[in-house]
Structures are given as C-alpha cells and as structure tokens.
Write a protein that holds these residues in place. Structure first.
Motif, PDB file in Angstrom:
ATOM      1  N   GLN A  32     -10.752   3.055  -7.082  1.00 22.79           N
ATOM      2  CA  GLN A  32     -10.563   2.321  -5.830  1.00 22.79           C
ATOM      3  C   GLN A  32     -11.692   2.608  -4.835  1.00 22.79           C
ATOM      4  O   GLN A  32     -12.255   1.697  -4.264  1.00 22.79           O
ATOM      5  CB  GLN A  32      -9.214   2.734  -5.222  1.00 22.79           C
ATOM      6  N   THR A  89       0.818  -1.205   0.000  1.00 21.43           N
ATOM      7  CA  THR A  89       0.000   0.000   0.000  1.00 21.43           C
ATOM      8  C   THR A  89       0.861   1.268   0.000  1.00 21.43           C
ATOM      9  O   THR A  89       1.890   1.311   0.666  1.00 21.43           O
ATOM     10  CB  THR A  89      -0.986  -0.028   1.189  1.00 21.43           C
ATOM     11  N   GLY A  90       0.444   2.221  -0.825  1.00 21.89           N
ATOM     12  CA  GLY A  90       1.169   3.489  -0.904  1.00 21.89           C
ATOM     13  C   GLY A  90       2.358   3.466  -1.848  1.00 21.89           C
ATOM     14  O   GLY A  90       3.114   4.436  -1.918  1.00 21.89           O
ATOM     15  N   LYS A 101       0.542   2.616  -7.030  1.00 21.74           N
ATOM     16  CA  LYS A 101      -0.250   1.925  -8.065  1.00 21.74           C
ATOM     17  C   LYS A 101      -1.336   2.820  -8.641  1.00 21.74           C
ATOM     18  O   LYS A 101      -1.468   2.962  -9.857  1.00 21.74           O
ATOM     19  CB  LYS A 101      -0.883   0.648  -7.475  1.00 21.74           C
ATOM     20  N   THR A 102      -2.125   3.437  -7.732  1.00 18.77           N
ATOM     21  CA  THR A 102      -3.211   4.305  -8.208  1.00 18.77           C
ATOM     22  C   THR A 102      -2.641   5.490  -8.978  1.00 18.77           C
ATOM     23  O   THR A 102      -3.157   5.865 -10.032  1.00 18.77           O
ATOM     24  CB  THR A 102      -4.062   4.786  -7.011  1.00 18.77           C
ATOM     25  N   SER A 103      -1.546   6.043  -8.466  1.00 18.44           N
ATOM     26  CA  SER A 103      -0.927   7.173  -9.158  1.00 18.44           C
ATOM     27  C   SER A 103      -0.534   6.765 -10.573  1.00 18.44           C
ATOM     28  O   SER A 103      -0.705   7.536 -11.525  1.00 18.44           O
ATOM     29  CB  SER A 103       0.307   7.641  -8.401  1.00 18.44           C
TER      30      SER A 103
END
Ligand code: DGT
Ligand code: MG
Length: 597
Positions: A434, A388-389, A392-394
């Motif tokens: 997400q 997490t962090g 990935k989303t970025s």
C-alpha cells in the motif's frame, strides 16, 4: 551480571565469540601489553643499580674508570631494553586495532543479517534511528572496549602488580606501607560504578532518541515544510540536543565527586615514601639506591589508581552499548522455516484458501480478522473491498506469512503456508504494498529488483503491463532515470505503477495488489485492468480496491467489515443482493447507472 539470564553469553563471552579467527592475536596482544609494562621497571631498576655503583665507588674509594665496564653495561642494557619496549608497544597497538576492527566487522555483518531476517513485528517495534544507533555508535563503543578499555585494564594491572612485586623484593615493610592505601581505591571505584552505570544507560537512550528525531525529520522533511514547522522542529531538536549534552556533562561529573579522594590517596604515596623511606635510610634498613628505585617507580602504583575511574567509566559505556547490540544479536525472528518445511522450487498452481482464519496483532486490543473463509482458485481474480481499517491489508499479509493467524489456516495449493520454506513461498508471490517504497536506483533497477536477470525488453514489457512505459519514455533518461530515496521525483501514481511492474516482473503465481491503483486516473486504471486480465503467465490475483470499476470484472468480491466477511459473490450477485456492496455501487456510480451496470 544480570546479562547472564537474558542472553546465552556474558558481555565479554560475547566479545570473545566475535574475535573468532583473531583470538590468538588478541592473547598475543594482551601478553604484549603485560610485557611492555613490566619493561617499565627497567629504567628505575637500572637507575637504582647505577646509584649503588656510584655509592660503592665513592665509599670504597674505587676509581670509576676501573668500573667503567659495569657502568656502560648498565647504560647499554637500559637503552636497549627501552628501545625493545617501544617496538613491543608499536606492534601491540597494531594487534589491538586488527582484533577490534575484525570483531567489529563480524558483528556488523551479523547484525545486518539479523535485522534483514526479522519479522514485520520487529520493524513495528524498533525505530529506524534506534537501530541505526546500534549499528554505528554502540558498535564503536564495543570497538573502543577491545582496543582501549581492556588494554588499559591489563596495563594498569601489570604495572601495579609488577611494581608491587619489585617493591617487595627490595624491602617488604616499605612496600607494605606504600601499598596500604590501595584497597580504598577499590572501594571508591566500586561505589562510582554503582552511580555511573545507570547514567550511561540513560545517556545511551538519549542518543538513540536524538538520532530517531533527526532521522524522522530528515526523511519527513516534506511534512515539516508543508506545515511550516521548521522552527518548532529546530527548537525541539535543540532541546533534545541540550538534554543529551547536559546528561553527558552530568555523567562526567560523577567522577568529579570521587576524584578528590583518589587524587588525595595518589598524592599521599610519595609523602609516605619520603617519610617511611627516610626513616629507613636513617635507620640503615635500606640504602640510597633502593630509595631511588622506589621513588622512580611510585607512579606505577599511583597512575593505575588514577586510571581506574576512567576505565570504569568507559567500561560502563561499553556495557550500556553492548546490551543494546546483544539484544538484536540474540533476537530471533518468530516466523521462520519449520524444521520439516518442504522445498517447493517450482511454480505454484495458485490456489489460495483461508479456512476460518482469525487474527489479532500481539500489541492490539481487538481481533482484526474474524473467521475469514474463502478460496481463490488458480487464475481467478478476487477483490477485497471494505472501509478503511477493516483489515484488508492485515488479511493479505497472511499469505506471504508476514503474520500468522491465531486460529484457522491459510493454504496455498492445499498446503498450509507454514509448511513451505519461506523463500519458496515468497518467491512465488508478487506483492505491491500500500505504501510504495522504491530504492534510490534506476527505474530499471527498481523494476527488476526481484528478478535480477531481466532483459531490457522484459523490463519494458512489465512497465507496459502496469501502464508505466509511456511516462518512463517521456523521462529524459528513460529507464536509466535514477529515482531518489523512496522514489522522490515521481508522482504517487507513477510510483504505484513502478511497484506494480516490480511485482509482475517476478512472474508470480499469486499476485497481491494492495490498493495499487488508488492514485492513478480512471483511464490508466482501465488499461492496467486490461493488462492484468491478459498476462502472459498464469496467475491468481488478489486485489484490494476501493473503486467499483476495479471490482466489477472480478470473479469474486469479498466485502470486509470489522474483520469479517460481510458479503461475497461477483458483482452481479452482490448488486442483486442489495446489501453494503450495492449501496457502494449506488454511491460511486449514481442511482441511474446501477441498473445499467
Ligand atoms: P486501509 O488500508 O486504510 O483501507 O485499511 P485496512 O483495511 O488495510 O486495515 P489494516 O488491515 O491495515 O488494519 C486493520 C486494523 O488493524 C486497524 O484497526 C489498524 C490495526 N493495525 C494495522 N497494522 C497494525 C500493526 O502493525 N499493529 C497493530 N497493533 N495494529 C495494527
Ligand atoms: Mg490497508
């Protein structure tokens, strides 16, 4: 004044711009205001004339019956002009209302459009409650300024000026004596403005803060309840509310400091008139009729003086509010179509390339992505996995150009994404984010959000792909079930599946799933994976996942760590490599299954 540097137009220039189509009416209204205030002179003027008539009748020993014509003519003119004045006031009010509502309508639509087109960055900067304050309370202050403040300014000015001019035509010396105190009023109001302007700014901030608190607590009500923080939140709100009220009172009190001076000057006027006027009558400089006209009109000098504070107060409220609105009004999204962007209405083949992409959030301290390079060939499924962090989303947000890389390039079908028109690019990308956001609409409406023309059968098909059709059928109203705000009434996994169906329903060339199956059970996830492999349209898939069961069948797996690609390859290759991914497999499947898998 400071606004001129910030925005292309001054506050009033900006208002004028938004009166488009109603400018003629506005000028007409301003003239109307001037007219009905000049008409205020009618009664005092004719009263003065009547007194003169009576005096002549008396002193020259004439009979009033012989002068009856003059008497009735004066009365008739007085009543007639007063009636006319009432009609002008009525039409004038309507005109201001039309102009202000018209401008309000225009600005509101414009703001909404502006807000809709903003970048992700905008939404992470501005709080919802603050934006809501701008399009409600602040806008109302703007309307009030057109409908009331500007009108009051014109009213006070014409009243004052016409009375002053009229006074001068009767007797210049008496007029000078009466008007001599006026400059002091301007001095007082100018000082008042300096004091009250910052208070209105603070007041405006406090209102926005209070609205933000209320909005967050209402939409986050479940968290408040879960932690039994109702009392705390109530007290917290009470404090904010109290603070707002007190600032309001303090702001109003500022005028109270100046009020006695203004009142003193306003009340001194009749005394000056009595004293100087009396002396002039005794000296024979003016007669009783002149004195009556003066004394009946002295309010036309005193009232505008009294109004100045109120007008200045409201104008400062408008200034604070309009600054906030103009900030949004003149804001520009940074990510927009390039001038030479190419139109690409047809489907993409679906090749996604990252070429040495690095990225850091503008307000962030550290780079989030470092030198990311990979290619997803058309039709391939690429999984992104990592703690997490790790970014990935970025990473996936670079594909629809929600953010732009600081260096390197993101290409779709060999062309950098910034060379496409934004709508063409985004129309081709199906994204399930997400944190799922559903609209308060039917389930069918939510699924067909990006593709309005879907038939009921198609909606059902996409729901089947995302393993949602079973639970939807079990609901009493099926696809017509209304889901609440943000999807209240559905479980986390159910929401995820509807958001997946929504992403699939646009038949995207590129499908991006950000942890979309994290809340569904293993069995359902398997079904979804199966459907994704057998879609009835070609599609490149980029899937962020936590489970090995998802990544196992992917063509390529990218393991991300601290914004870098640590490992890449397919499941077999990565297990064989014995690195981070292999560890993860051990952790999730257990030592014994690793060799079997
Ligand atoms: P997840 O969803 O918990 O598995 O994490 P990722 O891998 O999706 O992480 P990501 O890309 O959301 O965040 C990567 C880093 O960037 C993390 O340190 C938080 C930071 N970050 C994310 N969104 C923003 C943003 O809007 N502004 C700033 N300044 N930092 C952000
Ligand atoms: Mg994420």
């Amino acid at each position: 004044m400071d606004m001129k540097q910030l925005y292309p137009k001054s506050r009033l220039g900006w208002l004028w711009e938004n009166m488009e189509g109603k400018r003629g009416l506005f000028i007409f209204a301003l003239f109307g205001t001037a007219l009905y205030n000049v008409l205020q002179l009618v009664v005092p003027h004719f009263s003065g004339k009547l007194v003169k008539l009576f005096q002549r009748v008396e002193s020259e020993g004439l009979s009033l019956t012989e002068n009856a014509d003059t008497f009735y003519r004066l009365i008739f003119l007085m009543v007639g002009l007063t009636l006319f004045r009432v009609i002008v006031v009525y039409l004038d009010c309507m005109a201001y209302e039309r102009v202000s509502q018209g401008a309000l309508f225009r600005i509101r639509n414009f703001l909404y459009d502006k807000i809709q087109r903003q970048d992700m960055k905008f939404y992470s900067t501005y709080r919802t409650g603050d934006l809501m304050t701008r399009v409600t309370g602040d806008l109302d202050a703007v309307r009030h300024n057109i409908a009331w403040v500007i009108r009051c300014i014109v009213e006070s000015l014409t009243l004052y000026l016409s009375a002053a001019v009229y006074f001068f035509t009767i007797d210049w010396l008496l007029a000078l004596c009466v008007l001599s105190l006026s400059p002091f009023i301007f001095l007082i109001v100018f000082r008042f403005r300096r004091k009250v302007a910052p208070m209105h700014k603070a007041l405006r901030e406090k209102l926005a803060g209070m609205n933000t608190d209320a909005q967050e607590n209402i939409s986050g009500n479940r968290v408040v309840k879960a932690f039994a923080r109702e009392e705390y939140e109530k007290e917290h709100f009470d404090k904010t509310n109290r603070d707002y009220r007190d600032t309001n009172i303090r702001t109003q009190k500022v005028w109270l400091k100046f009020f006695p001076f203004v009142e003193f000057i306003a009340n001194a006027l009749p005394v000056i008139l009595l004293l100087v006027g009396g002396m002039f009558i005794i000296g024979g400089r003016i007669d009783m009729g002149d004195y009556v006209a003066f004394s009946l009109l002295i309010w036309a000098i005193a009232n505008p003086m009294r109004m100045m504070g109120n007008i200045m107060n409201e104008f400062q409220r408008f200034s604070a509010a309009s600054d906030k609105i103009m900030e949004i009004y003149y804001s520009e999204a940074e990510i927009v179509d390039h001038p030479d962007a190419i139109a690409h209405p047809q489907r993409f083949e679906g090749r996604v390339e990252f070429d040495h992409v690095s990225f850091q959030y503008e307000d962030g301290k550290l780079p989030v992505l470092r030198d990311i390079t990979f290619t997803a060939e058309p039709g391939e499924t690429v999984a992104i996995i990592g703690e997490t962090g790790c970014g990935k989303t970025s990473l996936i947000q670079m594909i629809p150009r929600f953010y732009e890389p600081n260096s390197g390039s993101v290409r779709v079908d060999g062309i950098p994404v910034e060379n496409y028109k934004l709508t063409d690019l985004r129309k081709n990308i199906g994204l399930a984010t997400q944190d799922v956001l559903l609209y308060s609409d039917t389930i069918e409406g939510n699924i067909s959000y990006g593709a309005m023309a879907l038939t009921a059968e198609e909606v059902e098909k996409y729901a089947r792909y995302s393993a949602a059709s079973d639970f939807i059928h079990r609901m009493p109203e099926g696809y017509d079930t209304i889901v609440g705000e943000r999807g209240v009434g559905l479980s986390g996994g159910q929401k995820q599946r509807i958001s997946l169906a929504r992403a699939l329903a646009i038949k995207p060339s590129i499908l991006i799933l950000d942890d979309t199956t994290s809340a569904v059970d293993m069995e359902t996830e398997k079904q979804i994976q199966h459907s994704l492999r057998n879609l009835d349209f070609p599609c490149t898939k980029i899937i962020i996942a936590q489970r090995i069961s998802t990544t196992k069948f992917c063509d390529k797996i990218l393991v991300l760590k601290d914004g870098r690609i640590l490992e890449s390859g397919n499941h077999r290759e990565l297990v064989a490599a014995g690195g981070y991914y292999a560890e993860l497999v051990k952790l999730q499947l257990g030592e014994s299954l690793v060799s079997a898998s």
